[in-house]
Every structure is written in C-alpha cells, then in structure tokens.
Motif scaffolding. Structure first.
Motif, PDB file in Angstrom:
ATOM      1  N   CYS A 196     -29.664  59.126  70.818  1.00  0.00           N
ATOM      2  CA  CYS A 196     -29.057  57.843  70.452  1.00  0.00           C
ATOM      3  C   CYS A 196     -27.800  58.047  69.625  1.00  0.00           C
ATOM      4  CB  CYS A 196     -30.067  56.976  69.688  1.00  0.00           C
ATOM      5  SG  CYS A 196     -31.294  56.191  70.744  1.00  0.00           S
ATOM      6  N   ILE A 197     -27.843  58.998  68.690  1.00  0.00           N
ATOM      7  CA  ILE A 197     -26.670  59.277  67.858  1.00  0.00           C
ATOM      8  C   ILE A 197     -25.518  59.785  68.708  1.00  0.00           C
ATOM      9  CG2 ILE A 197     -25.762  60.749  66.019  1.00  0.00           C
ATOM     10  CD1 ILE A 197     -28.589  60.659  64.779  1.00  0.00           C
ATOM     11  N   LEU A 198     -25.813  60.698  69.638  1.00  0.00           N
ATOM     12  CA  LEU A 198     -24.778  61.215  70.524  1.00  0.00           C
ATOM     13  C   LEU A 198     -24.240  60.117  71.432  1.00  0.00           C
ATOM     14  CD1 LEU A 198     -26.390  64.628  71.544  1.00  0.00           C
ATOM     15  CD2 LEU A 198     -24.510  64.252  69.932  1.00  0.00           C
ATOM     16  N   GLY A 199     -25.137  59.250  71.880  1.00  0.00           N
ATOM     17  CA  GLY A 199     -24.701  58.155  72.737  1.00  0.00           C
ATOM     18  C   GLY A 199     -23.816  57.177  72.003  1.00  0.00           C
ATOM     19  N   THR A 200     -24.098  56.943  70.719  1.00  0.00           N
ATOM     20  CA  THR A 200     -23.261  56.070  69.915  1.00  0.00           C
ATOM     21  C   THR A 200     -21.840  56.589  69.848  1.00  0.00           C
ATOM     22  OG1 THR A 200     -25.175  55.464  68.571  1.00  0.00           O
ATOM     23  CG2 THR A 200     -23.015  55.011  67.648  1.00  0.00           C
ATOM     24  N   ALA A 201     -21.707  57.881  69.624  1.00  0.00           N
ATOM     25  CA  ALA A 201     -20.382  58.477  69.557  1.00  0.00           C
ATOM     26  C   ALA A 201     -19.658  58.388  70.891  1.00  0.00           C
ATOM     27  CB  ALA A 201     -20.494  59.936  69.123  1.00  0.00           C
ATOM     28  N   SER A 202     -20.407  58.450  71.993  1.00  0.00           N
ATOM     29  CA  SER A 202     -19.785  58.469  73.311  1.00  0.00           C
ATOM     30  C   SER A 202     -19.267  57.108  73.751  1.00  0.00           C
ATOM     31  CB  SER A 202     -20.788  58.985  74.353  1.00  0.00           C
ATOM     32  OG  SER A 202     -21.806  58.037  74.574  1.00  0.00           O
ATOM     33  N   LEU A 203     -19.620  56.021  73.065  1.00  0.00           N
ATOM     34  CA  LEU A 203     -19.125  54.707  73.444  1.00  0.00           C
ATOM     35  C   LEU A 203     -17.602  54.631  73.349  1.00  0.00           C
ATOM     36  CD1 LEU A 203     -21.733  52.273  71.878  1.00  0.00           C
ATOM     37  CD2 LEU A 203     -21.399  52.802  74.283  1.00  0.00           C
TER      38      LEU A 203
ATOM     39  N   GLU B 174     -18.587  49.073  80.405  1.00  0.00           N
ATOM     40  CA  GLU B 174     -19.006  48.614  81.725  1.00  0.00           C
ATOM     41  C   GLU B 174     -20.481  48.883  82.006  1.00  0.00           C
ATOM     42  OE1 GLU B 174     -16.456  50.275  84.635  1.00  0.00           O
ATOM     43  OE2 GLU B 174     -14.689  49.116  84.008  1.00  0.00           O
ATOM     44  N   PHE B 175     -21.072  49.811  81.266  1.00  0.00           N
ATOM     45  CA  PHE B 175     -22.457  50.167  81.568  1.00  0.00           C
ATOM     46  C   PHE B 175     -23.386  50.073  80.365  1.00  0.00           C
ATOM     47  CE2 PHE B 175     -25.798  53.492  81.962  1.00  0.00           C
ATOM     48  CZ  PHE B 175     -26.533  52.873  82.959  1.00  0.00           C
ATOM     49  N   VAL B 176     -22.972  50.580  79.209  1.00  0.00           N
ATOM     50  CA  VAL B 176     -23.873  50.681  78.071  1.00  0.00           C
ATOM     51  C   VAL B 176     -23.292  50.005  76.836  1.00  0.00           C
ATOM     52  CG1 VAL B 176     -22.947  52.930  77.379  1.00  0.00           C
ATOM     53  CG2 VAL B 176     -25.261  52.301  76.680  1.00  0.00           C
TER      54      VAL B 176
ATOM     55  N   VAL C 193     -35.792  49.033  60.680  1.00  0.00           N
ATOM     56  CA  VAL C 193     -34.439  48.993  61.216  1.00  0.00           C
ATOM     57  C   VAL C 193     -34.380  49.941  62.402  1.00  0.00           C
ATOM     58  CG1 VAL C 193     -33.335  48.395  59.028  1.00  0.00           C
ATOM     59  CG2 VAL C 193     -33.676  50.802  59.616  1.00  0.00           C
ATOM     60  N   GLY C 194     -33.418  49.693  63.302  1.00  0.00           N
ATOM     61  CA  GLY C 194     -33.325  50.565  64.455  1.00  0.00           C
ATOM     62  C   GLY C 194     -32.041  50.370  65.222  1.00  0.00           C
ATOM     63  N   ILE C 195     -31.921  51.116  66.291  1.00  0.00           N
ATOM     64  CA  ILE C 195     -30.753  51.083  67.154  1.00  0.00           C
ATOM     65  C   ILE C 195     -31.207  51.018  68.604  1.00  0.00           C
ATOM     66  CG2 ILE C 195     -30.610  53.611  67.095  1.00  0.00           C
ATOM     67  CD1 ILE C 195     -27.603  53.359  67.447  1.00  0.00           C
ATOM     68  N   ASP C 196     -30.568  50.146  69.397  1.00  0.00           N
ATOM     69  CA  ASP C 196     -30.843  50.015  70.820  1.00  0.00           C
ATOM     70  C   ASP C 196     -29.603  50.385  71.620  1.00  0.00           C
ATOM     71  OD1 ASP C 196     -33.453  49.007  70.667  1.00  0.00           O
ATOM     72  OD2 ASP C 196     -32.760  46.930  70.535  1.00  0.00           O
ATOM     73  N   PHE C 197     -29.832  50.941  72.797  1.00  0.00           N
ATOM     74  CA  PHE C 197     -28.802  51.008  73.819  1.00  0.00           C
ATOM     75  C   PHE C 197     -29.149  49.972  74.877  1.00  0.00           C
ATOM     76  CE2 PHE C 197     -28.073  55.148  71.937  1.00  0.00           C
ATOM     77  CZ  PHE C 197     -26.684  55.168  71.898  1.00  0.00           C
ATOM     78  N   THR C 198     -28.204  49.100  75.193  1.00  0.00           N
ATOM     79  CA  THR C 198     -28.394  48.084  76.221  1.00  0.00           C
ATOM     80  C   THR C 198     -27.620  48.495  77.475  1.00  0.00           C
ATOM     81  OG1 THR C 198     -26.510  46.773  75.434  1.00  0.00           O
ATOM     82  CG2 THR C 198     -28.672  46.297  74.480  1.00  0.00           C
ATOM     83  N   PHE C 199     -28.146  48.108  78.627  1.00  0.00           N
ATOM     84  CA  PHE C 199     -27.555  48.557  79.886  1.00  0.00           C
ATOM     85  C   PHE C 199     -27.262  47.372  80.795  1.00  0.00           C
ATOM     86  CE2 PHE C 199     -30.423  51.771  78.196  1.00  0.00           C
ATOM     87  CZ  PHE C 199     -29.589  52.873  78.126  1.00  0.00           C
ATOM     88  N   GLN C 200     -26.080  47.392  81.389  1.00  0.00           N
ATOM     89  CA  GLN C 200     -25.685  46.347  82.317  1.00  0.00           C
ATOM     90  C   GLN C 200     -26.444  46.494  83.632  1.00  0.00           C
ATOM     91  OE1 GLN C 200     -23.993  43.889  81.472  1.00  0.00           O
ATOM     92  NE2 GLN C 200     -22.195  44.371  80.238  1.00  0.00           N
ATOM     93  N   THR C 201     -26.687  45.359  84.309  1.00  0.00           N
ATOM     94  CA  THR C 201     -27.318  45.354  85.624  1.00  0.00           C
ATOM     95  C   THR C 201     -26.519  44.427  86.541  1.00  0.00           C
ATOM     96  OG1 THR C 201     -28.765  43.446  85.219  1.00  0.00           O
ATOM     97  CG2 THR C 201     -29.575  45.630  84.526  1.00  0.00           C
ATOM     98  N   PRO C 202     -26.756  44.490  87.843  1.00  0.00           N
ATOM     99  CA  PRO C 202     -26.067  43.560  88.757  1.00  0.00           C
ATOM    100  C   PRO C 202     -26.474  42.106  88.561  1.00  0.00           C
ATOM    101  CG  PRO C 202     -26.929  45.470  89.944  1.00  0.00           C
ATOM    102  CD  PRO C 202     -27.509  45.519  88.573  1.00  0.00           C
TER     103      PRO C 202
ATOM    104  N   TYR D  37     -33.053  47.651  77.750  1.00  0.00           N
ATOM    105  CA  TYR D  37     -32.631  48.368  76.548  1.00  0.00           C
ATOM    106  C   TYR D  37     -33.667  49.413  76.169  1.00  0.00           C
ATOM    107  CZ  TYR D  37     -35.570  44.785  74.310  1.00  0.00           C
ATOM    108  OH  TYR D  37     -36.595  43.942  73.963  1.00  0.00           O
ATOM    109  N   LEU D  38     -33.184  50.414  75.452  1.00  0.00           N
ATOM    110  CA  LEU D  38     -34.010  51.514  74.964  1.00  0.00           C
ATOM    111  C   LEU D  38     -33.580  51.825  73.545  1.00  0.00           C
ATOM    112  CD1 LEU D  38     -35.984  53.927  75.409  1.00  0.00           C
ATOM    113  CD2 LEU D  38     -34.011  55.214  76.268  1.00  0.00           C
ATOM    114  N   GLY D  39     -34.530  51.905  72.623  1.00  0.00           N
ATOM    115  CA  GLY D  39     -34.152  52.095  71.228  1.00  0.00           C
ATOM    116  C   GLY D  39     -35.155  52.895  70.423  1.00  0.00           C
ATOM    117  N   VAL D  40     -34.712  53.304  69.249  1.00  0.00           N
ATOM    118  CA  VAL D  40     -35.560  53.986  68.275  1.00  0.00           C
ATOM    119  C   VAL D  40     -35.406  53.286  66.934  1.00  0.00           C
ATOM    120  CG1 VAL D  40     -35.473  56.233  69.411  1.00  0.00           C
ATOM    121  CG2 VAL D  40     -33.729  55.642  67.721  1.00  0.00           C
ATOM    122  N   GLY D  41     -36.394  53.461  66.057  1.00  0.00           N
ATOM    123  CA  GLY D  41     -36.318  52.812  64.761  1.00  0.00           C
ATOM    124  C   GLY D  41     -37.197  53.468  63.722  1.00  0.00           C
TER     125      GLY D  41
END
Length: 228
Positions: free
Chosen positions: A9-16, A63-65, A95-104, A111-115
């Motif tokens: 999740c931390i790495l994904g946050t940086a990749s946004l 566009e995706f996350v 407290v926590g963090i989620d990654f949300t994902f776009q769909t058609p 979404y997928l998250g940790v807390g």
C-alpha cells in the motif's frame, strides 16, 4: 501477510504520482451495520450484529487506481454465552488506507485496504466456568475456591493490523453504499501474552481467547464537496 500488504500500500501510494486528478467530492461520512463472523460472533455469544461509523477522504484518482484514507469506530455488544458463562462487549477505533479501482460500470469501485485498530474489550459478567478452567490448567498458580472470574477489561488493547476488501456503489447523487469484509488481529493471550491474571487455557477457548475479529460491513455514505 498483513504486514506485506501494508508495504504494498505504501509503495502504491507513491506510485500514484502527479498525474492523478483531485476527486470532486472527496469527503464522506458513513454509518455501518456490521455482521459478525467466526471468532467475533462467538465472542458475542452468538449475536450477529454490531454497528459503527466511518469518515474518509479520497485524495487522488487516476484512470485506474485511487487513494483513500479513513477512520472509524465500531461497537459490538454481546449476548450471554452459556458455554463459557460470560457476556462481553467490544469497541474499537481505527485508521486505514484503501486503494480504490475503476471499473467499466459507472459508480462502481472495488477497494482493498489495510488499517490499525485499537480494541477495548470487557467482560460484563463473572464466570464460574472460566475460573474452574483456569485452576484446572494452572493448578500451581490458582486454586478453585468457588470464586468466579470477575468482570473486568481485557488487557489486550494495543493497535493491531487488519485488512478489508469490498465494493462501493454510488446509488444517487451524493449517496453511496459499500459492502466489505474485514479481518483484524486482536486477542491472543494464549499464544503470546501469558498474563496469569486473565489466562485460562493454553489452548483456544471459543468466544474468549483467541479472538480475531472478522465482520461484514454494510455502510451508507454521504459525500461532501470541499471548496477551497
């Protein structure tokens, strides 16, 4: 596994990165109906429901996350558990963090998250059964003299990791509904914290120890604009 997910999740946050766009209505408040599973249901003496409240903020979306931070409170009041002669309750803040994902599908976002959750559990009644079990398993430390294990707090209150995954759907204008599965770590005295004042068995006692809270959450959310 949960720790590895936190790292991702931390790495994904940086990749946004800077290409992400601001969310139009980023702030939300929600009310949750919880349906206990497994250990948590046993802890509640078979009761299936609890409730909670959640507040979150969607920071950015490409566009995706997307990225969301959230905080929440849950409350689980139990029924009397005849098997262990005990009634208990449980509160938590997290407290926590989620990654949300776009769909058609418009308005539909998995979404997928940790807390982290801080747990506050308590024995509401005394238990003669647990007092006898403790004396049976630890005869050198305890003698059963007819005195029940008294009511009192559970000492395991440190922040514990957990995860959740689910889906959110915008049903009307600023109103959305989410459904998710939550799994957290909590009470594990029999494995890692041998406190002799509360430990009753080196083996799992259903509804008392170990307890890894799991629940399905149904949350109704209202989203707000954040004018600057």
């Amino acid at each position: 596994m949960i720790k590895k997910l936190c790292t991702l999740c931390i790495l994904g946050t940086a990749s946004l990165g800077l290409i992400a766009q601001d969310v139009e209505k980023p702030l939300y408040l929600g009310a949750t109906m919880g349906f206990s599973q497994a250990d948590l249901r046993a802890y509640q003496g078979g009761k299936t429901t609890g409730h909670g409240f959640e507040m979150g903020y969607d920071f950015r979306q490409d566009e995706f996350v997307g990225l969301r931070l959230f905080g929440r409170y849950t409350r689980w009041s139990g029924d009397y558990n005849e098997a262990i002669e005990l009634q208990q309750n449980l509160m938590s803040w997290g407290v926590g963090i989620d990654f949300t994902f776009q769909t058609p599908v418009a308005g539909l976002k998995p979404y997928l998250g940790v807390g982290y959750m801080w747990w506050d559990g308590r024995r509401d009644t005394e238990s003669d059964y647990l007092a006898q079990l403790r004396a049976t398993n630890y005869p050198n430390d305890f003698k059963y003299d007819g005195t029940p294990l008294p009511p009192g707090p559970h000492p395991e209150g440190k922040a514990k990791l957990g995860l959740r995954f689910g889906v959110n759907y915008n049903v009307w204008k600023d109103l959305s509904v989410s459904l998710d599965y939550n799994l957290y770590t909590w009470k594990n005295d029999s494995q890692s914290s041998p406190r002799r004042d509360v430990l009753v068995s080196p083996h799992k006692v259903a509804g008392y120890n170990r307890v890894f809270p799991a629940w399905i959450g149904l949350t109704v959310k209202y989203q707000f604009e954040m004018p600057y």
